[in-house]
Design a protein around this motif. Structure first.
Motif, PDB file in Angstrom:
ATOM      1  N   TYR A   1     -19.819 -81.154-108.579  1.00 18.00           N
ATOM      2  CA  TYR A   1     -20.333 -81.567-109.891  1.00 18.00           C
ATOM      3  C   TYR A   1     -21.591 -82.424-109.730  1.00 18.00           C
ATOM      4  CZ  TYR A   1     -20.636 -83.961-114.383  1.00 18.00           C
ATOM      5  OH  TYR A   1     -21.091 -84.479-115.568  1.00 18.00           O
ATOM      6  N   LEU A   2     -21.574 -83.333-108.754  1.00  7.89           N
ATOM      7  CA  LEU A   2     -22.733 -84.196-108.535  1.00  7.89           C
ATOM      8  C   LEU A   2     -23.913 -83.415-107.967  1.00  7.89           C
ATOM      9  CD1 LEU A   2     -20.949 -87.346-107.052  1.00  7.89           C
ATOM     10  CD2 LEU A   2     -21.988 -87.136-109.302  1.00  7.89           C
ATOM     11  N   THR A   3     -23.655 -82.649-106.891  1.00  7.84           N
ATOM     12  CA  THR A   3     -24.769 -81.963-106.221  1.00  7.84           C
ATOM     13  C   THR A   3     -25.352 -80.852-107.073  1.00  7.84           C
ATOM     14  OG1 THR A   3     -23.209 -80.498-105.090  1.00  7.84           O
ATOM     15  CG2 THR A   3     -23.862 -82.506-103.939  1.00  7.84           C
ATOM     16  N   GLU A   4     -24.499 -80.085-107.711  1.00 11.08           N
ATOM     17  CA  GLU A   4     -25.005 -78.952-108.476  1.00 11.08           C
ATOM     18  C   GLU A   4     -25.586 -79.373-109.821  1.00 11.08           C
ATOM     19  OE1 GLU A   4     -25.403 -76.134-106.855  1.00 11.08           O
ATOM     20  OE2 GLU A   4     -24.516 -77.347-105.262  1.00 11.08           O
ATOM     21  N   SER A   5     -25.223 -80.553-110.314  1.00 10.19           N
ATOM     22  CA  SER A   5     -25.898 -81.068-111.509  1.00 10.19           C
ATOM     23  C   SER A   5     -27.365 -81.323-111.210  1.00 10.19           C
ATOM     24  CB  SER A   5     -25.222 -82.355-111.991  1.00 10.19           C
ATOM     25  OG  SER A   5     -23.914 -82.112-112.436  1.00 10.19           O
ATOM     26  N   VAL A   6     -27.617 -81.922-110.046  1.00  7.40           N
ATOM     27  CA  VAL A   6     -29.006 -82.145-109.633  1.00  7.40           C
ATOM     28  C   VAL A   6     -29.710 -80.813-109.403  1.00  7.40           C
ATOM     29  CG1 VAL A   6     -30.478 -83.159-107.862  1.00  7.40           C
ATOM     30  CG2 VAL A   6     -28.431 -84.377-108.624  1.00  7.40           C
ATOM     31  N   ALA A   7     -29.019 -79.881-108.734  1.00  7.68           N
ATOM     32  CA  ALA A   7     -29.619 -78.567-108.484  1.00  7.68           C
ATOM     33  C   ALA A   7     -29.924 -77.843-109.790  1.00  7.68           C
ATOM     34  CB  ALA A   7     -28.688 -77.731-107.613  1.00  7.68           C
ATOM     35  N   ALA A   8     -29.024 -77.943-110.774  1.00 11.41           N
ATOM     36  CA  ALA A   8     -29.260 -77.287-112.065  1.00 11.41           C
ATOM     37  C   ALA A   8     -30.472 -77.883-112.772  1.00 11.41           C
ATOM     38  CB  ALA A   8     -28.015 -77.414-112.942  1.00 11.41           C
ATOM     39  N   LEU A   9     -30.665 -79.195-112.640  1.00 11.13           N
ATOM     40  CA  LEU A   9     -31.850 -79.823-113.237  1.00 11.13           C
ATOM     41  C   LEU A   9     -33.126 -79.312-112.577  1.00 11.13           C
ATOM     42  CD1 LEU A   9     -30.634 -83.523-113.651  1.00 11.13           C
ATOM     43  CD2 LEU A   9     -30.932 -81.804-115.445  1.00 11.13           C
ATOM     44  N   ILE A  10     -33.073 -79.105-111.263  1.00 12.01           N
ATOM     45  CA  ILE A  10     -34.248 -78.576-110.566  1.00 12.01           C
ATOM     46  C   ILE A  10     -34.518 -77.135-111.007  1.00 12.01           C
ATOM     47  CG2 ILE A  10     -35.108 -77.885-108.297  1.00 12.01           C
ATOM     48  CD1 ILE A  10     -33.783 -80.359-107.157  1.00 12.01           C
ATOM     49  N   VAL A  11     -33.454 -76.316-111.113  1.00 11.60           N
ATOM     50  CA  VAL A  11     -33.616 -74.948-111.615  1.00 11.60           C
ATOM     51  C   VAL A  11     -34.204 -74.981-113.027  1.00 11.60           C
ATOM     52  CG1 VAL A  11     -32.401 -72.833-112.268  1.00 11.60           C
ATOM     53  CG2 VAL A  11     -31.764 -74.039-110.177  1.00 11.60           C
ATOM     54  N   MET A  12     -33.748 -75.922-113.836  1.00 12.34           N
ATOM     55  CA  MET A  12     -34.264 -76.064-115.200  1.00 12.34           C
ATOM     56  C   MET A  12     -35.766 -76.317-115.187  1.00 12.34           C
ATOM     57  SD  MET A  12     -33.434 -79.178-117.848  1.00 12.34           S
ATOM     58  CE  MET A  12     -34.460 -80.281-116.849  1.00 12.34           C
ATOM     59  N   LEU A  13     -36.210 -77.246-114.343  1.00 13.23           N
ATOM     60  CA  LEU A  13     -37.633 -77.562-114.277  1.00 13.23           C
ATOM     61  C   LEU A  13     -38.437 -76.368-113.787  1.00 13.23           C
ATOM     62  CD1 LEU A  13     -37.460 -81.155-112.738  1.00 13.23           C
ATOM     63  CD2 LEU A  13     -38.175 -80.561-115.048  1.00 13.23           C
ATOM     64  N   VAL A  14     -37.917 -75.675-112.768  1.00 13.33           N
ATOM     65  CA  VAL A  14     -38.631 -74.517-112.227  1.00 13.33           C
ATOM     66  C   VAL A  14     -38.748 -73.425-113.283  1.00 13.33           C
ATOM     67  CG1 VAL A  14     -38.522 -72.667-110.516  1.00 13.33           C
ATOM     68  CG2 VAL A  14     -38.015 -75.016-109.833  1.00 13.33           C
ATOM     69  N   TYR A  15     -37.660 -73.163-114.009  1.00  6.99           N
ATOM     70  CA  TYR A  15     -37.730 -72.128-115.049  1.00  6.99           C
ATOM     71  C   TYR A  15     -38.715 -72.526-116.148  1.00  6.99           C
ATOM     72  CZ  TYR A  15     -36.774 -69.372-119.144  1.00  6.99           C
ATOM     73  OH  TYR A  15     -36.940 -68.576-120.242  1.00  6.99           O
ATOM     74  N   ALA A  16     -38.627 -73.756-116.625  1.00  2.57           N
ATOM     75  CA  ALA A  16     -39.504 -74.184-117.722  1.00  2.57           C
ATOM     76  C   ALA A  16     -40.969 -74.078-117.323  1.00  2.57           C
ATOM     77  CB  ALA A  16     -39.157 -75.614-118.132  1.00  2.57           C
ATOM     78  N   LEU A  17     -41.296 -74.499-116.089  1.00  4.10           N
ATOM     79  CA  LEU A  17     -42.682 -74.425-115.636  1.00  4.10           C
ATOM     80  C   LEU A  17     -43.111 -72.975-115.439  1.00  4.10           C
ATOM     81  CD1 LEU A  17     -45.115 -76.098-114.860  1.00  4.10           C
ATOM     82  CD2 LEU A  17     -44.241 -76.237-112.535  1.00  4.10           C
ATOM     83  N   SER A  18     -42.210 -72.142-114.916  1.00  2.00           N
ATOM     84  CA  SER A  18     -42.533 -70.725-114.740  1.00  2.00           C
ATOM     85  C   SER A  18     -42.729 -70.035-116.082  1.00  2.00           C
ATOM     86  CB  SER A  18     -41.413 -70.043-113.949  1.00  2.00           C
ATOM     87  OG  SER A  18     -41.701 -68.680-113.730  1.00  2.00           O
TER      88      SER A  18
END
Length: 681
Positions: A18-35
Motif C-alpha cells: 500500500y505504501l510503495t505502490e501508492s507512491v508508484a501510482a502517483l508517479i504513473v499519474m504524473l507521467v500520464y498527465a504530462l504525456s
C-alpha cells in the motif's frame, strides 16, 4: 499455482505494498498527465502563437517527460530493492516449506505483474482525473484563454502501459534473480545491525576530516563561482568539480563524520546518560549506520529538489523583472518609431497619462573597468549620452531609477552586465579608469555603475551614460531621440498596442549600429550584411513582450515544479521505507526494553525523536547545499527577487514533514506493541 501464491503474498504484504505502490501510482499519474499534455493540440497550438515557435513547448514537454521517466524507473527499481530486503526472511520460509526455486521465482514474477497492473490502472485513472488540473495550471502559466476538460489520450495510455509494464516485468525478473542467487541460510537469517554500532576506526576520523574539507571547498567555490568564471572561461569545469566535491564530502559526512560526532558525545555523561539519551543516541547511531547510503541519497535529492524549485521560481521572477526594466511603460519608441506612435495616438484620440521625450547623443567611449575575475577591460563601446536634467525628467515617471548626483566631469555608466564588474567601494575595490570620449573630446570620471536605463533598455543599442548638462552641451555626437508613453486605463493600453503592433512588426522599424573607418560608432536605418555592431527595434510594446515572457518562464516553472514533485516523492518514500524495514528488526529489542520497565509513552517519544533526527539530517544538509547553489544562480541573475522561491521551498518542507509524521506513526505502531507473554517450557 503461481497466481495463488502471488495473491497470498500480496495479501500478507498489503501494508507494505500500500505504501510503495501508492507512491508508484502517483508517479504513473504524473507521467500520464504530462504525456497527455504533449498530445493536447489546443494548448500546443495556442502556445505556438504566443511564443512564435511550434516546436518549443512540445520539445520541452518531451524533455521533462524523459527526465521524469528516467528518474522514476531508477527510483522504482530502488524502491523494489528496499522492499525485497524487508521480505528476505519470508522468502526463506517459503523455501523451507518446500517451494522450489522455480515455483518461488515464478510466483515473484506473477506477483510483480499483478501489483504493476493494479498500480498502472490506478495511476492512469488518477492521471485522467488530475489531467484537467494540470492542463488548467499550464494554461494559466502560459496566459492562454482556453477551456479544458479531462485529457483522455490513447497514445498516452498506450505509452504508460508499455513502459511500466516492462518495468514491472523487469522488477519481477530481478526479484527472481535475487532469490536464485541467495543461499537459503542468507534468506532465513535474521539481520541485526545492533552490533558495535558506535565503534569508530582511525579511518573514520580521516574521512570525517576530508568530508569537512571537501564540503568547505565546494562552499567556497560556489560563493566565488562568478568571480572564478569571469577570470577564466575554462574554469566553468570548476562547477562540476565543486558539485562532485560536495557529493563526495556529504557521503563521507554520513558514513564517518556523524559516527565520529556521536562517539564524541559519549564523553559527556550528563548529555549521554540522562533522560534516556543513551538509548536514543545508540539507536540513532545504529540507524545512521544502516541508513548511511539512504541518508546520502535523500540529502542529494533534497538538494536537487530545493534547487530545482528555487531556481525555477527565481528565473520566473527574473524574467518578469527583465521585461519591466526593458519596457517600463506601455509603449517606448526611438528614432523613426516616435512619429508613427504620435500619429496613432492622434488617430485614436488617446492622451497618454505620462509622456516623456528625451534627446540623447551617440558617442564612442573607452573606459577601463575591472571585472569580478580581476581582469581589466578597456574596449571601445557605443554610448547613448543623456543630460542629468533629462534623466531627472525620466525619473519622475520611473521612480525606481537611481538617484544620481553629478558634478563637473563626473558620469554614471549604465551597463546591461553591471553585476559582472567590481564596485569602486569596499576592501577589494579597484578604481575605475577615466572614460575617454573619442576622438579626443574629453575625459570623464566614472562615479556610478548602474543597470537601470531611463525610458527602458529597449530604447538603447548598448551602453549609456549620464552627464551634467554642461558636459552634455560640450559633447559632439549623432543625435538620438527616445520617448516613453503610458496610459491611464488598460482599455487605452490595449487599443494602442493593437494599433501599433503591425507598425512595430514592419521590417523597416529598426536602427543599426556600425563603426566607421575611424572606429567611431554611428547608427543608420539601412542595413548591410557586414560589420554590424548592434541593432534595436524602433517601437517597443509592453503587453505582447510581457505576455511572451510570462508564458515562456511560466511554462518552464510548470515543468520544473513537476520534476520537483517527483524528486519530493522519492525523497520522502526512500526514508520512509528504510525506517519501516529497520523497525521490523527492532520489535524484539523494544519488547525487551518494555519488560525492563520502559513505558509505552517513553517508547513513543524515542521513536518520534530518532525518526525526526533521521528525517532532519538530509533536509538540513540538503538545504545548506541548495542555498549555496541558489546563491550562485542569484549572483548570475544579478540578485532577482526570491520570495516565490521561498514559498515553493516552504511547501516542499511541509510535504517532507508530512512524510515524517506518517513514518513516525507507522514505526511506532509497528514496534510499540503490547507485551507478549513469554513461553514457558
Amino acid at each position: 499455482m503461481y497466481v495463488r501464491l502471488a495473491r497470498e503474498s500480496i495479501t500478507r504484504q498489503r501494508r507494505l505494498y500500500y505504501l510503495t505502490e501508492s507512491v508508484a501510482a502517483l508517479i504513473v499519474m504524473l507521467v500520464y498527465a504530462l504525456s497527455a499534455l504533449t498530445d493536447y493540440k489546443p494548448i500546443l497550438q495556442s502556445a505556438a502563437k504566443i511564443l512564435d515557435s511550434s516546436s518549443l513547448v512540445p520539445a520541452f514537454l518531451n524533455l521533462a517527460l524523459v527526465v521524469i521517466l528516467l528518474f522514476s524507473v531508477t527510483f522504482l527499481i530502488y524502491l523494489n530493492t528496499l522492499r525485497m530486503q524487508r521480505r528476505t526472511r519470508e522468502l526463506g520460509l517459503y523455501r523451507l516449506m518446500g517451494l522450489t526455486r522455480a515455483q518461488l521465482t515464478g510466483s515473484l514474477i506473477v506477483e510483480s505483474l499483478m501489483v504493476g497492473a493494479v498500480t498502472v490502472v490506478a495511476g492512469i485513472a488518477l492521471g485522467i482525473l488530475v489531467s484537467k488540473l494540470f492542463a488548467m495550471i499550464l494554461v494559466r502559466m502560459l496566459h492562454l484563454h482556453l477551456s479544458v476538460g479531462l485529457l483522455v489520450s490513447g497514445r498516452a495510455i498506450r505509452d504508460v502501459v508499455v513502459i511500466f509494464g516492462i518495468l514491472y516485468l523487469a522488477q519481477g525478473a530481478l526479484n527472481a534473480i535475487f532469490v536464485n542467487n541467495t543461499s537459503l541460510l542468507n534468506l532465513i537469517r535474521k539481520i541485526s545491525h545492533a552490533d558495535q554500532a558506535l565503534r569508530v576506526r582511525r579511518r573514520d576520523y580521516w574521512l570525517a576530516g576530508f568530508s569537512v574539507i571537501l564540503i568547505g571547498f565546494s562552499y567556497w567555490a560556489l560563493l566565488n563561482m562568478m568571480d572564478l568564471l569571469l577570470r577564466n572561461n575554462v574554469m566553468i569545469g570548476l562547477l562540476g568539480v565543486a558539485l562532485a566535491a560536495m557529493a563526495l564530502g556529504t557521503y563521507w559526512f554520513f558514513t564517518s563524520g556523524i559516527r565520529v560526532a556521536l562517539n564524541w558525545l559519549r564523553h559527556f555523561p550528563k548529555l549521554y546518560w540522562q533522560n534516556g539519551q543513551m538509548i536514543v543516541l545508540a539507536n540513532i547511531a545504529k540507524r545512521i549506520r544502516v541508513n548511511m547510503h539512504s541518508l546520502w541519497l535523500t540529502t542529494m535529492l533534497s538538494m536537487a529538489t530545493i534547487t530545482v524549485l528555487g531556481s525555477a521560481a527565481m528565473m520566473y521572477q527574473a524574467g518578469q523583472a527583465e521585461v519591466a526594466f526593458s519596457l517600463p511603460a506601455a509603449v517606448v519608441a526611438n528614432g523613426r518609431g516616435i512619429k508613427p506612435v504620435n500619429q496613432t495616438l492622434d488617430k485614436l484620440a488617446i492622451t497618454p497619462l505620462n509622456q516623456v521625450a528625451i534627446e540623447g547623443k551617440i558617442v564612442t567611449g573607452k573606459v577601463t573597468l575591472v571585472n569580478r575575475g580581476n581582469l581589466t577591460e578597456h574596449n571601445r563601446h557605443a554610448y547613448t549620452v543623456m543630460s542629468l536634467s533629462a534623466y531627472q525628467r525620466a525619473r519622475k515617471v520611473e521612480p525606481q531609477l537611481d538617484d544620481l548626483q553629478l558634478h563637473g566631469k563626473e558620469t554614471a555608466l549604465i551597463l546591461y552586465d553591471r553585476s559582472t564588474y567590481k564596485s569602486n567601494k569596499g576592501p577589494r575595490h579597484r578604481n575605475w579608469g577615466p572614460l575617454k570620449i573619442m576622438p579626443n573630446q574629453m575625459n570623464l570620471k566614472v562615479k556610478y555603475l548602474i543597470d537601470r536605463y531611463p525610458l527602458g533598455g529597449y530604447n538603447y543599442f548598448e551602453r549609456a551614460m549620464i552627464v551634467s548638462d554642461r558636459v552634455y552641451a560640450q559633447l559632439e555626437g549623432q543625435k538620438d531621440h527616445l520617448a516613453l508613453y503610458d496610459f491611464a486605463t488598460n482599455k487605452d493600453r490595449t487599443a494602442v498596442t493593437k494599433a501599433l503592433t503591425p507598425i512595430a512588426n514592419q521590417d523597416d522599424m529598426q536602427d543599426f549600429m556600425y563603426q566607421n573607418k575611424h572606429d567611431l560608432f554611428y547608427f543608420t536605418q539601412n542595413t548591410r550584411a557586414t560589420d554590424l555592431y548592434s541593432s534595436r527595434e524602433s517601437i517597443g510594446l509592453l503587453l505582447p513582450e510581457r505576455r511572451q515572457a510570462d508564458a515562456l518562464f511560466g511554462f518552464l516553472l510548470f515543468l520544473m515544479l513537476l520534476i520537483g514533485v517527483v524528486f519530493m516523492l522519492a525523497t520522502g518514500s526512500i526514508l520512509m521505507l528504510k525506517q519501516l524495514a529497520i523497525a521490523q528488526t527492532e520489535v524484539d529489542s523494544i519488547q525487551t526494553l518494555k519488560r525492563l520497565g520502559m513505558q509505552t509513552k517513553a517508547v513513543q517519544h524515542m521513536v518520534y525523536r530518532q525518526t525526526l533526527i533521521i528525517f532532519s539530517l538530509p533536509l538540513i544538509v540538503g538545504s545548506l547545499h541548495s542555498l549555496l547553489l541558489l546563491h550562485f544562480l542569484s549572483d548570475a541573475l544579478d540578485n532577482p527577487a526570491t520570495w516565490l522561491g521561498i514559498v515553493v521551498s516552504g511547501i516542499y518542507v511541509l510535504v517532507y514533514a508530512g512524510f515524517y509524521l506518517i513514518t513516525a506513526r507507522a514505526v511506532n505502531r509497528m514496534v510499540n506493541q503490547p507485551l507478549k507473554r513469554l513461553a514457558v517450557f
